[in-house]
Design an enzyme around this catalytic site. Structure first.
Site, PDB file in Angstrom:
ATOM      1  N   PRO A   2      20.954  -0.897 -15.762  1.00  0.00           N
ATOM      2  CA  PRO A   2      19.837  -0.403 -14.962  1.00  0.00           C
ATOM      3  C   PRO A   2      20.178  -0.237 -13.479  1.00  0.00           C
ATOM      4  CG  PRO A   2      19.094  -2.081 -16.484  1.00  0.00           C
ATOM      5  CD  PRO A   2      20.586  -2.061 -16.554  1.00  0.00           C
ATOM      6  N   GLU A   3      20.170   1.004 -13.052  1.00  0.00           N
ATOM      7  CA  GLU A   3      20.266   1.334 -11.639  1.00  0.00           C
ATOM      8  C   GLU A   3      18.925   1.931 -11.237  1.00  0.00           C
ATOM      9  OE1 GLU A   3      23.725   3.738 -10.824  1.00  0.00           O
ATOM     10  OE2 GLU A   3      24.816   2.859 -12.483  1.00  0.00           O
ATOM     11  N   LYS A  58      17.088  -1.705  -6.613  1.00  0.00           N
ATOM     12  CA  LYS A  58      17.067  -1.867  -8.073  1.00  0.00           C
ATOM     13  C   LYS A  58      16.087  -2.962  -8.495  1.00  0.00           C
ATOM     14  CE  LYS A  58      21.919  -0.613  -7.933  1.00  0.00           C
ATOM     15  NZ  LYS A  58      23.285  -1.158  -7.896  1.00  0.00           N
ATOM     16  N   ARG A 126      22.985  -9.700 -21.642  1.00  0.00           N
ATOM     17  CA  ARG A 126      23.974 -10.430 -20.836  1.00  0.00           C
ATOM     18  C   ARG A 126      23.398 -11.652 -20.114  1.00  0.00           C
ATOM     19  NH1 ARG A 126      27.380  -8.594 -23.327  1.00  0.00           N
ATOM     20  NH2 ARG A 126      28.880  -6.971 -22.850  1.00  0.00           N
ATOM     21  N   ARG A 274      36.295  -1.577  -9.138  1.00  0.00           N
ATOM     22  CA  ARG A 274      35.392  -0.868 -10.043  1.00  0.00           C
ATOM     23  C   ARG A 274      36.057   0.270 -10.776  1.00  0.00           C
ATOM     24  NH1 ARG A 274      30.546  -2.722  -9.351  1.00  0.00           N
ATOM     25  NH2 ARG A 274      30.729  -4.810  -8.579  1.00  0.00           N
TER      26      ARG A 274
END
Length: 301
Positions: A2-3, A58, A126, A274
């Site tokens: 989720p961004e 976010k 998670r 990243r």
DNA sequence: TGCGTTGTTTCACC
DNA sequence: CGGTGAAACAACGC
């Protein structure tokens, strides 16, 4: 993951499906998710009505009657699934667990039951996400502590000039600058890759070396990617693999697949720590229009 | 089974 | 003081 677009979709679901309803019962099977919460139990929202939902970066911010506010960070794998008494389901956030499967699921940690029979399920495979329940008047200070930069999308959206000024002050790879929530708030790995692809900028380009037109393209690329994401209700990435809809996402999670613009196989590299997906043909590491076309030497005097 | 995954924080170092 | 880069952390699936 989720961004901004996924969180924005969740926010809209709360606004359209839950606002006006009253909580009758809450079930928390993983109290750890409230470990940072000033009010350590969700029982306090029982009997309260959902007033609405906001978003900053976010974070999803849900306001309840009685001056209570719940802030949710979905982190890597948070998911909201609202189940209507009719059987209709509305789901956003991480695509796992399968929204069509049984709920609550092994990773469904919180149920919120409403007076009309609707149930909101919060899942997090998670368990990195969290919820903070607090008196509403604490919210501003809570958010201020994050020192977020201007929003990447919406009314308070960053301007092209702000973006250019901020990027000029940083020498880090532009992709990392986009991920810095203090520079611009709401962009994560997926939409950083998509915005850079749209703007035809190599993710490793030092932020302060972007030309003015490149920065302008990037600003547009950010808006385009986020809008596209919201339009689709969020992107679906499972195990680093994208499940694109109408060619979006174009590059993220699509290593070795053909670039939708030029057909060149998409590459994956590491930028900072990243993973970064990009098209080696569309996104070359040049940002000055004509690096070679600068023959005129200045006369010494 | 160790690695990869992300947002965020922390820390050493210029 | 502030920017940078690296590392740590959370938990899980493959």
């Amino acid at each position: 993951m989720p961004e901004l677009p996924e969180v924005e979709t969740c926010r809209r679901i709360v606004e359209s499906e839950l606002a006006g309803l009253t909580v009758v019962r809450t079930e928390v099977r993983l109290p750890k998710l409230l470990r940072f919460s000033e009010i350590p139990s969700l029982q306090a929202i029982e009997g309260r009505q959902v007033l609405g939902a906001r978003r900053r970066a976010k974070l999803m911010i849900v306001d309840f009657s009685g001056d209570l506010t719940l802030i949710i960070h979905f982190k890597l794998a948070g998911q909201l699934s609202v189940h209507r008494p009719t059987g209709r389901r509305i789901t956003a956030g991480h695509p796992v667990p399968n929204p069509d499967g049984p709920y609550p699921h092994k990773s469904t940690h919180i149920d919120i039951l409403f007076d009309d029979g609707s149930i909101a399920y919060l899942s997090d495979i998670r368990q990195f996400g969290w919820l903070r329940l607090m008196p509403s008047d604490r919210v501003d200070a809570e958010i201020a502590a994050y020192a977020f930069g201007p929003e990447a999308f919406g009314n308070e959206r960053i301007t092209p000039e702000q973006l250019r000024r901020s990027l000029l002050r940083r020498s880090i790879p532009v992709k990392l600058a986009l991920l810095d929530q203090g520079l611009v708030a709401g962009i994560g790995n997926i939409y950083a890759d998509e915005a850079l692809h749209r703007a035809r900028i190599h993710p490793g380009t030092p932020a302060n070396l972007l030309s003015k037109p490149a920065t302008a393209r990037l600003w547009e690329g950010i808006g385009w990617a986020l809008e596209r994401g919201i339009e689709q209700g969020g992107a679906s990435i499972v195990h680093q693999k994208a499940y694109p809809v109408d060619g979006f996402p174009a590059v993220h999670g699509r290593e070795q697949e053909a670039c939708p613009v030029c057909g060149t196989p998409i590459k994956k590299i590491t930028v900072g720590t990243r993973g970064a997906y990009y098209c080696p043909r569309c996104q070359k590491k040049r940002t000055r229009a004509h690096p070679a076309a600068k023959p005129a030497p200045e006369s010494p005097g």
